[in-house]
Design a protein around this motif. Structure first.
Motif, mmCIF file in Angstrom:
data_model
loop_
_atom_site.group_PDB
_atom_site.id
_atom_site.type_symbol
_atom_site.label_atom_id
_atom_site.label_comp_id
_atom_site.label_asym_id
_atom_site.label_seq_id
_atom_site.Cartn_x
_atom_site.Cartn_y
_atom_site.Cartn_z
ATOM 1 N N MET A 1 -81.263 45.266 45.640
ATOM 2 C CA MET A 1 -80.437 45.958 44.636
ATOM 3 C C MET A 1 -80.568 47.460 44.815
ATOM 4 O O MET A 1 -81.599 47.985 45.157
ATOM 5 N N ASN A 2 -79.487 48.120 44.570
ATOM 6 C CA ASN A 2 -79.456 49.558 44.735
ATOM 7 C C ASN A 2 -79.440 50.222 43.359
ATOM 8 O O ASN A 2 -78.442 50.247 42.653
ATOM 9 N N ASN A 5 -77.040 53.136 42.843
ATOM 10 C CA ASN A 5 -75.693 52.650 42.582
ATOM 11 C C ASN A 5 -75.489 52.336 41.116
ATOM 12 O O ASN A 5 -74.490 52.672 40.515
ATOM 13 N N LYS A 6 -76.473 51.650 40.570
ATOM 14 C CA LYS A 6 -76.357 51.213 39.178
ATOM 15 C C LYS A 6 -76.284 52.399 38.234
ATOM 16 O O LYS A 6 -75.494 52.421 37.308
ATOM 17 N N ARG A 9 -73.017 53.999 38.458
ATOM 18 C CA ARG A 9 -72.011 53.202 37.804
ATOM 19 C C ARG A 9 -72.048 53.361 36.295
ATOM 20 O O ARG A 9 -71.035 53.490 35.636
ATOM 21 N N LYS A 13 -69.069 54.373 33.918
ATOM 22 C CA LYS A 13 -68.653 53.534 32.788
ATOM 23 C C LYS A 13 -68.544 54.374 31.527
ATOM 24 O O LYS A 13 -67.624 54.244 30.739
ATOM 25 N N ALA A 200 -61.349 47.047 45.219
ATOM 26 C CA ALA A 200 -62.677 47.052 44.598
ATOM 27 C C ALA A 200 -63.395 48.342 44.969
ATOM 28 O O ALA A 200 -63.549 48.656 46.147
ATOM 29 N N GLY A 201 -63.809 49.107 43.990
ATOM 30 C CA GLY A 201 -64.582 50.302 44.272
ATOM 31 C C GLY A 201 -66.061 50.003 44.214
ATOM 32 O O GLY A 201 -66.472 48.908 43.810
ATOM 33 N N THR A 205 -63.263 49.749 38.954
ATOM 34 C CA THR A 205 -62.751 48.387 38.973
ATOM 35 C C THR A 205 -61.240 48.423 38.795
ATOM 36 O O THR A 205 -60.749 49.127 37.923
ATOM 37 N N ILE A 241 -76.216 36.813 33.954
ATOM 38 C CA ILE A 241 -75.375 37.806 34.641
ATOM 39 C C ILE A 241 -73.923 37.335 34.766
ATOM 40 O O ILE A 241 -72.997 38.146 34.703
ATOM 41 N N THR B 599 -67.047 43.690 41.430
ATOM 42 C CA THR B 599 -67.660 45.013 41.353
ATOM 43 C C THR B 599 -68.557 45.069 40.117
ATOM 44 O O THR B 599 -68.201 44.562 39.066
ATOM 45 N N GLY B 600 -69.728 45.683 40.287
ATOM 46 C CA GLY B 600 -70.638 45.788 39.153
ATOM 47 C C GLY B 600 -71.983 45.219 39.510
ATOM 48 O O GLY B 600 -72.338 45.114 40.693
ATOM 49 N N GLU B 601 -72.715 44.836 38.494
ATOM 50 C CA GLU B 601 -74.112 44.461 38.725
ATOM 51 C C GLU B 601 -74.250 43.235 39.628
ATOM 52 O O GLU B 601 -75.233 43.126 40.365
ATOM 53 N N ILE B 602 -73.286 42.317 39.572
ATOM 54 C CA ILE B 602 -73.392 41.119 40.417
ATOM 55 C C ILE B 602 -73.379 41.524 41.891
ATOM 56 O O ILE B 602 -74.216 41.096 42.687
ATOM 57 N N GLN B 603 -72.443 42.407 42.235
ATOM 58 C CA GLN B 603 -72.367 42.898 43.613
ATOM 59 C C GLN B 603 -73.590 43.762 43.958
ATOM 60 O O GLN B 603 -74.173 43.636 45.021
ATOM 61 N N ASP B 604 -73.975 44.618 43.020
ATOM 62 C CA ASP B 604 -75.123 45.498 43.277
ATOM 63 C C ASP B 604 -76.391 44.689 43.549
ATOM 64 O O ASP B 604 -77.258 45.110 44.315
ATOM 65 N N ASP B 605 -76.505 43.556 42.888
ATOM 66 C CA ASP B 605 -77.704 42.737 43.059
ATOM 67 C C ASP B 605 -77.592 41.782 44.253
ATOM 68 O O ASP B 605 -78.420 40.880 44.402
ATOM 69 N N LEU B 607 -75.563 39.408 44.671
ATOM 70 C CA LEU B 607 -75.284 38.041 44.232
ATOM 71 C C LEU B 607 -73.796 37.760 44.416
ATOM 72 O O LEU B 607 -73.013 38.678 44.669
ATOM 73 N N VAL B 608 -73.422 36.497 44.299
ATOM 74 C CA VAL B 608 -72.006 36.141 44.298
ATOM 75 C C VAL B 608 -71.692 35.374 43.017
ATOM 76 O O VAL B 608 -72.590 34.831 42.365
#
Lengths: 462, 724
Positions: A1-2, A5-6, A9, A13, A200-201, A205, A241, B599-605, B607-608
């Protein structure tokens, strides 16, 4: 995980939420947050994706006696299992050197009026590639050539061998513009054909709407308490999630649907689309889906000032191009749909005096093999594409249209051609027109640095 | 006063209760009588035996004769150990000799009790506990004067094997299990599962055994197309198949087969949106039936049947695939060759047994990129293998037709072919040369020239099916579709090893693979704060609808769910509205990609969340609107129209609304949609209760509105969209 990035983001947001409260008539603070210079003009890019891999060698065809012969031989002629278009049927341009497919009168007329450019032999490439380099694999090649989804992803992301890239180039443009977009009431990216990687960015979004526009939630009048409850349920702090991911979509759907619906309701009708879609002599098998999508795009563009939009990327799509079978019957209808829909869209932009601000262009998985498999063609690589709009330097062919000969210079078997223009160059040319600065171009088209500096911009945009 | 006598016959002992004519008819355990299908030898007024009214009766209207029968199809598996035959006021119309039989499939019957009462107007027949879908009472005796009548037939479970309430954890586990293995947990299925054994793990095993032993409930038979190909021009709306598919998803007892077939139909994709297949409901239904029948059998056999099915032949253009010509302007069609490897078997990149890709440095040296499984030469090799196959002719007595004539290019087709018979070899069109296949240790990767087309196919499919990628490739996708979007590599490896060897040495035993998926520790692990973050998956839109229907007694005026009136749109119901439907994907790449990450936390982590590709602003709105219509308009409370539109029964919720019992409404909805009243979060509960209590409570409309609002808010919530 980055984590970085979070964090970024979350910041975005927060600013996006600010923009929304503005749209909803609450005191907005977006102007104070603007960091770069906002745009003073309006521009829109419209990606017309021909899903399945369009046989572009039959879309724009060499018509001179010298080159038509090679084309026709390679395609097995015009009879039986042959796939060639008859030379006399082609809609000729450039003094008969080339011709559009007979069902593409609209596209030819735009070419002749200088509003349509032909870009020849485009496809995903890591770097300029010769047949010898291809054969001994001495340069990098786009992973999984000839595979639908992988090559669609290449067009959408321009990621080359960086397979971990999960953003599209239009998404990255929206990310990069950031606060320059000001208080746009809608996301910069809008798809009328489902969720795509293209938009997709890493930070932003896209908004996905139906071909005919947005729909509103039945029974959820924004003034009723149930709407508040519905949103509270969508945004509750779920521990899972996927629940949060689903809730996030619910929230966005609810937030934008009224804005879009009201603006579409208030938008004008376009004579060009009424004439096309309302005609009573339409072939029953003609797919009108693309025209319906582009009509909706035109309506949204017509509301750009009310929506405070300065930059927009639209994604529309027509499927059915994977013509392994029955190509001679199916492709003409598809191309007719492309040609008439894009012509109607261009004319519609004329009705609102926006032709110079809007550019539509085609993209597709790949072109197809020249040789027939009996009554269709198989997956190829490089092919021909079109850019349409008032800012297009049209009426010309950009790049080198290859001699369509089996065993020819760029041919690598069954009439598959190594591209001579990369989709990076093609996209970068469009992105530059759209307002991406030169120094930011490699963030949008990461492979652009592998191509000669002078060819980074192909010149088909004013 | 009752006189009870025990009679012992050859097979079983049972009790007969003699009771006076005014005895009360005992209660049934089952409340879903209205959904049962009843048949009898006279086949008239059957329902009068099950209407709860001892005054009315079913009767033979003729003297008692051997062979008369009364038969029930519960349309689901029932557990019962007692049948009571009440002839009430027709005291002499008791059966002179009877036999009680049960069946799983309506064709193989087992006798569970028989008897010859002297006189009785209430015959109580007890037997060992049965789990069965069909029940049949058959007359073995005769009487020269009296008819046989049943005023009331009562089926019940008297002696539950499990007398203690199972532990909460087991129930929660069982709910989760059934959500993974069926089209949505119902209370009936849950109770039946819990009753199978006190040990929940043993109950799971037994349930899977039971499901594996069942024949598949297919589509074709019920589509009543058995007369095909008597009518070679048979062309019907594709809804014929879709309507039957919905019925099976909602109520077929072989739920595991149905659920796995649905998953397989999204891997071995055939779609009515391509190649003119919407004109072939019969062929399409038969293709789906193949996945139901063989989906839990051998992978290798399934692969061959899929390959040679005419619907697949049409969809991916293998039917009519011809050899190269001398001029080099015709080459074998590469369509099926490419997709069978990319999507149905090995995938694009080499995999370790735990599903992770084998990688190598990229050309720049900056990235590690996956190593390809095959190259262009392999695709061309398989394209050559697949030449020469084509449809069987069906408009003459000869199976074989002229090769060219069989290309089905005319629209509408002027010629027909057999929609269900496997493709056959037309040797003159088969490529005679060598064929280059997949290369891996131990592979036969070069086919010699001159072999027959049939032998080439056998060897080529062996070459695919034995590739080491198949285990991890298929296992991961099946896990994703049944259990969780992001299985751990160890989970994938455990299942892939079962694919490679089911314990008996057999490779590709899909029944064993599915069992391993469902019983794996990751699938059965309790949800805890430590693992909830990434547990489970999003339910596909169509699964959410069927889950709702299964628990809200979906019904339609016409007796079948008519997709074209239940869903909006054009030619393709229901996918025109909800972007999903049986065999209705927009391409061979299915409705969504197994690697989709929003896009968002799912991608950042990293995951799919594949099913979230079907959750965008547009689709979530149309889906919410579908549910709004279903829950506010097309219900038992507002049941004006009597067409094929699907209605749901919300009577219980409306009744509670009349009592102003909002909390109890939420309890009830939670039982139906989450399996138990405590499986809903307090947050969601509080929101729903607060909103419902704001609604007026003055008249019927208000009460219905309250009931519907509660169901709607829960059915559209992220909680219901989640499969844990």
């Amino acid at each position: 995980m980055n984590n970085l990035n979070k964090q970024r983001r979350n910041f975005i947001k927060a600013t996006a939420a600010g923009g929304l409260s503005c749209a909803m008539g609450l005191p907005g603070t977006i102007a104070a947050q603007t960091l770069g210079t906002g745009f003073s003009d309006y521009k829109a890019l419209v990606c017309v994706f021909l899903a399945g891999g369009n046989d572009s060698w039959n879309t724009f065809v060499p018509a001179s006696n010298a080159e038509y012969g090679a084309y026709s031989r390679s395609r097995g002629g015009t009879n039986g299992s042959g796939l060639a278009i008859s030379q006399s049927d082609l809609l000729k341009v450039d003094d008969g050197q080339y011709g559009f497919h007979p069902s593409m009168e609209g596209m030819r007329s735009m070419y002749n009026s200088g509003d349509c450019a032909v870009i020849a032999n485009v496809g995903p490439l890591i770097m300029p590639t010769t047949p010898a380099q291809f054969k001994d694999a001495s340069v990098g090649l786009p992973p999984q050539l000839f595979s639908h989804n992988d090559q669609q992803d290449q067009w959408h992301t321009l990621r080359g061998e960086r397979l971990s890239t999960s953003s599209g180039w239009a998404g990255r443009i929206a990310d990069g513009f950031g606060s320059r977009l000001g208080a746009q009431q809608l996301p910069a990216n809008i798809s009328l054909a489902g969720t795509t990687l293209f938009q997709a960015g890493d930070l932003t979004t896209p908004y996905v709407m139906g071909a005919g526009g947005a729909t509103t939630f039945d029974g959820l009048d924004p003034d009723d308490t149930i709407s508040r409850t519905f949103q509270d349920i969508a945004t509750a702090p779920y521990e899972n999630i996927y629940q949060r991911g689903f809730g996030d979509v619910q929230r966005r759907a609810f937030e934008f649907s009224d804005t879009v619906t009201q603006n579409l309701g208030a938008a004008r009708d376009f004579q060009a689309f009424s004439d096309f879609l309302g005609a009573d002599d339409l072939d029953a098998d003609l797919n009108l889906g693309l025209a319906v999508q582009l009509n909706t795009v035109a309506k949204i563009i017509s509301r750009q000032s009310q929506l405070s939009m300065s930059r927009q990327v639209f994604y529309v799509q027509l499927g059915g191009f994977d013509t392994h079978d029955n190509q001679n019957n199916e492709q003409p209808l598809l191309l007719e749909s492309v040609s008439r829909s894009m012509k109607a869209f261009h004319d519609a932009m004329g009705e609102i005096n926006m032709q110079n601000s809007v550019t539509a262009y085609t993209a597709s998985d790949f072109a197809r093999t020249l040789t027939s498999n009996g009554d269709g063609s198989d997956h190829g690589w490089g092919g021909v594409h079109f850019a349409v709009g008032g800012s297009v330097n049209g009426g010309e062919i950009y790049g080198n249209y290859p001699i369509l000969e089996l065993g020819g210079e760029l041919e690598i078997g069954r009439g598959r051609f190594i591209p001579t223009i990369s989709s990076d160059q093609y996209s970068a040319t469009l992105a530059s027109w759209f307002g991406v600065d030169d120094q930011n171009l490699s963030g949008i088209a990461p492979g652009i640095g592998n191509f000669p500096f002078a060819e980074r911009n192909l010149g088909f945009m004013a | 006063m009752k006189i009870q006598a025990a009679l012992c016959l050859m097979f079983v002992c049972f009790n007969v209760v003699f009771a006076p004519a005014n005895a009360q008819t005992p209660d049934s355990n089952f409340s879903d009588v209205s959904t049962w299908s009843i048949n009898s030898s006279i086949n008239t007024k059957n329902n009068l035996a099950l209407d709860g009214n001892p005054s009315s009766r079913w009767t033979t209207r003729t003297r008692q004769n051997p062979g008369q029968f009364f038969e029930i199809d519960f349309n689901t598996i029932k557990t019962f150990d007692r049948v009571v035959l009440d002839s009430a006021r027709s005291a002499m119309d008791f059966p002179r000799e009877y036999e009680v039989l049960v069946s799983q499939n309506g064709s193989d019957w087992v006798t569970v009790a028989q008897g010859a009462p002297d006189a009785a107007n209430q015959i109580v027949i007890d037997f060992d506990q049965q789990n069965a879908r069909f029940l049949r009472i058959e007359q073995q005796g005769s009487d020269g004067f009296y008819w046989w009548s049943i005023h009331e037939l009562v089926i019940s479970l008297e002696n539950s094997v499990t007398t203690l309430e199972p532990p909460t954890d087991d129930v929660v586990n069982a709910i989760s299990f059934l959500n993974q293995a069926t089209f949505g947990t119902t209370q009936n299925e849950l109770q039946a599962l819990l009753r199978l054994d006190d040990e929940i793990d043993v109950a799971f095993e037994k349930w899977i055994d039971q499901q594996l032993s069942m024949d598949g409930t297919d589509n074709i038979f019920d589509m009543q197309l058995a007369n095909y190909p008597a009518d070679p021009n048979f062309v019907r709306n594709n809804d014929t198949f879709v309507d039957q598919w919905f019925l099976n998803a909602v109520e077929a007892p072989d739920q595991l087969r149905q659920r796995v077939a649905w998953a397989l139909s999204q891997i071995f994709v055939v779609s009515v949106r391509g190649a003119g297949l919407h004109r072939r409901p019969f062929g399409v239904g038969d293709y789906y039936d193949l996945l139901i029948r063989d989906g839990l059998g051998s992978y290798r056999e399934l692969l061959e049947k899929v390959t040679l099915h005419p619907s697949m032949g049409q969809y991916l253009s293998m039917a009519g695939n011809q050899r190269a010509n001398e001029e080099g302007t015709i080459s074998p069609d590469e369509n099926y060759a490419r997709e069978v490897m990319q999507l149905f078997s090995v995938g694009l990149v080499q995999l370790n047994i735990d599903g992770t890709p084998v990688t190598a440095p990229s050309s720049s040296g900056q990235d590690q990129i996956p190593v390809a499984t095959y190259d262009m030469a392999t695709i061309e090799g398989f394209a050559r293998v697949f030449t020469g196959w084509n449809y069987q002719c069906d408009d003459s007595n000869e199976r074989r037709c002229e090769f060219d004539r069989l290309r089905v290019t005319e629209e509408p087709p002027t010629r027909t072919f057999n929609q269900v018979a496997p493709l056959i070899m037309y040797p003159e069109q088969h490529e005679p040369g060598t064929k280059h296949l997949l290369q891996y240790p131990g592979a036969v990767s070069e086919l010699p020239a001159g072999q027959s087309g049939e032998l080439d196919l056998e060897m080529a499919l062996d070459n695919i099916a034995d590739h080491p990628n198949v285990g991890p490739f298929l296992s991961k996708q099946l896990i994703q579709k049944l259990v969780t979007s992001n299985p751990s590599p160890a989970y994938i490896e455990r299942v892939a090893r079962v694919f490679n060897n089911d314990g008996t040495g057999a490779r590709g035993n899909l029944g064993a693979v599915v069992r391993a998926i469902l019983l794996d520790t990751q699938a059965r692990a309790a949800i805890t704060p430590a693992n909830i973050e990434t547990a489970g998956k999003i339910k596909e839109p169509i699964m959410r609808i069927i889950h709702l229907w299964r628990n809200y007694g979906v019904y339609a005026g016409t007796g079948r769910i008519d997709a074209s009136t239940t869903f909006q749109g054009g030619r393709f119901s229901p996918s025109d509205e909800i972007e999903q439907g049986p065999l209705q994907a927009r391409s061979v790449f299915n409705f969504y990609s197994p690697s989709f990450a929003p896009t968002g936390e799912i991608q950042d982590d990293n995951l799919v969340a594949p099913e979230l590709q079907l959750a965008n602003e547009f689709l979530n709105t149309t889906f919410s609107n579908y549910l709004y219509d279903q829950i506010f308009r097309f219900t038992s409370a507002d049941d004006q129209r009597r067409d094929g539109r699907a209605f749901i029964n919300i009577d219980e919720e409306v009744e509670l609304a009349e009592d102003l019992a909002t909390d109890e409404i939420v309890d009830l909805v939670a039982v139906k949609l989450f399996g138990r009243e405590d499986r809903i979060s307090t947050t969601l509960r509080d929101h729903v209760v607060r909103e419902v209590d704001l609604i007026n409570a003055r008249n019927d409309r208000d009460f219905e509105n309250r009931a519907s609002t509660a169901i709607f808010l829960i059915a559209t919530s992220p909680e219901f969209a989640w499969q844990q």
